[in-house]
Design a protein around this motif. Structure first.
Motif, short mmCIF file in Angstrom:
data_model
loop_
_atom_site.label_atom_id
_atom_site.label_comp_id
_atom_site.label_asym_id
_atom_site.label_seq_id
_atom_site.Cartn_x
_atom_site.Cartn_y
_atom_site.Cartn_z
N GLU A 77 -76.20 106.86 -1.15
CA GLU A 77 -74.87 107.47 -1.16
C GLU A 77 -73.79 106.44 -1.49
O GLU A 77 -73.91 105.26 -1.17
CB GLU A 77 -74.56 108.09 0.20
N THR A 78 -72.72 106.92 -2.10
CA THR A 78 -71.58 106.05 -2.37
C THR A 78 -70.90 105.68 -1.06
O THR A 78 -70.56 106.57 -0.27
CB THR A 78 -70.56 106.78 -3.27
N PRO A 79 -70.72 104.40 -0.75
CA PRO A 79 -70.09 104.03 0.52
C PRO A 79 -68.63 104.47 0.57
O PRO A 79 -67.96 104.58 -0.47
CB PRO A 79 -70.20 102.50 0.53
N SER A 80 -68.16 104.75 1.76
CA SER A 80 -66.78 105.15 1.94
C SER A 80 -65.85 103.99 1.58
O SER A 80 -66.11 102.84 1.94
CB SER A 80 -66.52 105.57 3.39
N PRO A 81 -64.75 104.27 0.87
CA PRO A 81 -63.82 103.18 0.51
C PRO A 81 -63.14 102.55 1.71
O PRO A 81 -62.60 101.45 1.62
CB PRO A 81 -62.81 103.89 -0.41
N PHE A 82 -63.16 103.26 2.85
CA PHE A 82 -62.50 102.74 4.05
C PHE A 82 -63.50 102.14 5.03
O PHE A 82 -63.15 101.84 6.18
CB PHE A 82 -61.71 103.87 4.74
N SER A 83 -64.74 101.98 4.60
CA SER A 83 -65.76 101.44 5.49
C SER A 83 -66.41 100.22 4.86
O SER A 83 -66.54 100.11 3.65
CB SER A 83 -66.83 102.51 5.76
N GLN A 84 -66.82 99.31 5.71
CA GLN A 84 -67.52 98.11 5.26
C GLN A 84 -69.02 98.34 5.20
O GLN A 84 -69.76 97.49 4.71
CB GLN A 84 -67.20 96.94 6.21
N GLU A 85 -69.47 99.48 5.72
CA GLU A 85 -70.89 99.78 5.75
C GLU A 85 -71.38 100.17 4.36
O GLU A 85 -70.70 100.87 3.61
CB GLU A 85 -71.17 100.95 6.71
N PRO A 86 -72.58 99.71 3.98
CA PRO A 86 -73.15 100.09 2.67
C PRO A 86 -73.56 101.56 2.67
O PRO A 86 -73.67 102.19 3.73
CB PRO A 86 -74.36 99.16 2.53
N GLY A 87 -73.80 102.09 1.49
CA GLY A 87 -74.22 103.48 1.38
C GLY A 87 -75.56 103.73 2.03
O GLY A 87 -76.42 102.85 2.08
N GLN A 88 -75.74 104.94 2.54
CA GLN A 88 -76.97 105.31 3.23
C GLN A 88 -78.00 105.85 2.24
O GLN A 88 -77.67 106.51 1.26
CB GLN A 88 -76.69 106.37 4.29
N LEU A 89 -79.26 105.57 2.53
CA LEU A 89 -80.35 106.08 1.70
C LEU A 89 -80.59 107.55 2.03
O LEU A 89 -80.66 107.94 3.19
CB LEU A 89 -81.63 105.28 1.96
N VAL A 90 -80.70 108.37 1.00
CA VAL A 90 -80.94 109.80 1.17
C VAL A 90 -82.24 110.16 0.47
O VAL A 90 -82.43 109.82 -0.70
CB VAL A 90 -79.79 110.65 0.60
N THR A 91 -83.12 110.83 1.18
CA THR A 91 -84.36 111.33 0.60
C THR A 91 -84.40 112.83 0.83
O THR A 91 -84.41 113.29 1.98
CB THR A 91 -85.59 110.67 1.24
N THR A 92 -84.39 113.60 -0.24
CA THR A 92 -84.36 115.05 -0.13
C THR A 92 -85.18 115.64 -1.27
O THR A 92 -85.92 114.95 -1.94
CB THR A 92 -82.90 115.55 -0.17
N THR A 93 -85.05 116.94 -1.46
CA THR A 93 -85.70 117.60 -2.59
C THR A 93 -84.63 118.18 -3.50
O THR A 93 -83.48 118.35 -3.07
CB THR A 93 -86.64 118.74 -2.13
N VAL A 94 -85.00 118.49 -4.72
CA VAL A 94 -84.04 119.07 -5.66
C VAL A 94 -83.49 120.38 -5.10
O VAL A 94 -82.29 120.65 -5.18
CB VAL A 94 -84.71 119.30 -7.03
N ARG A 95 -84.37 121.18 -4.51
CA ARG A 95 -83.95 122.47 -3.94
C ARG A 95 -82.91 122.27 -2.84
O ARG A 95 -81.85 122.91 -2.84
CB ARG A 95 -85.17 123.20 -3.38
#
Length: 201
Positions: free
Chosen positions: A82-100
């Motif tokens: 995920e794109t990290p929030s511009p107001f956060s120092q935390e890196p983007g989170q990994l997302v694992t999902t399905t196309v559906r």
């Protein structure tokens, strides 16, 4: 390109709206009907996309067979950061999902945005007594519907590649490169390492 088109349409609609006699009760009724009709079309289309992603997949001539439904029920794994929030120092989170599930999530976002727009317009028109935004938003709502990537894929039948490749990118303003989730192997590997490090702690 889409941002420039939206800006041009919005400015053009504002110029046209200035020439509409909103003080005429009959004209105002017509504008209200046009706005409501636009919202109904948008919400109905998004619900159709949701149903199509879930199960009710229709062929122009007949109902799809069970094997075709399973083929369309895309359970392909989709992994991105995920794109990290511009107001956060935390890196983007990994997302694992399905196309559906991704499509259902994105459709929910579109519906929430539509409902929020209706609520804001109800406040501006019924409480603040603004009338011009009804005409402008009726046009912009239909333009945004046409630009919606899920509509392009599930309604217009376009292939999910290029600008329509999942996860979707957000077009940049005034020719800037698009922004959105990272799908490259390096970003995903780095996010997985961060998750592994947290588990070890």
């Amino acid at each position: 390109m889409s941002s420039l088109q939206n800006l041009a349409i919005s400015l053009g609609a504002m110029q046209v709206a200035r020439k509409i006699p909103f003080d005429d009760p009959q004209v105002l009724v017509y504008v209200r009907i046009a706005y409501v009709a636009a919202q109904v079309i948008v919400i109905a289309t998004y619900y159709f996309v949701s149903l199509k992603v879930l199960f009710f997949l229709f062929h122009p001539a007949r109902l799809l067979t069970l094997s075709q439904v399973k083929a369309k029920n895309d359970q392909s794994v989709l992994k991105y950061v995920e794109t990290p929030s511009p107001f956060s120092q935390e890196p983007g989170q990994l997302v694992t999902t399905t196309v559906r599930d991704y499509d259902l999530s994105e459709t929910s976002k579109l519906l929430r945005a539509a409902y929020m727009g209706i609520a804001m317009m109800a406040f501006m028109h019924l409480y603040m007594k603004y009338t011009q935004p009804l005409f402008i938003q009726a046009l912009m709502t239909l333009k945004n519907l046409y630009d919606a990537k899920l509509v392009a894929i599930h309604v217009l039948g376009k292939k999910a590649d290029g600008d329509l490749k999942r996860p979707f990118k957000t077009p940049g303003m005034f020719g800037a490169p698009p922004t959105g989730p990272a799908t490259d192997a390096a970003s995903i590997a780095e996010a997985e390492k961060r998750i592994g490090s947290k588990k070890e702690e």
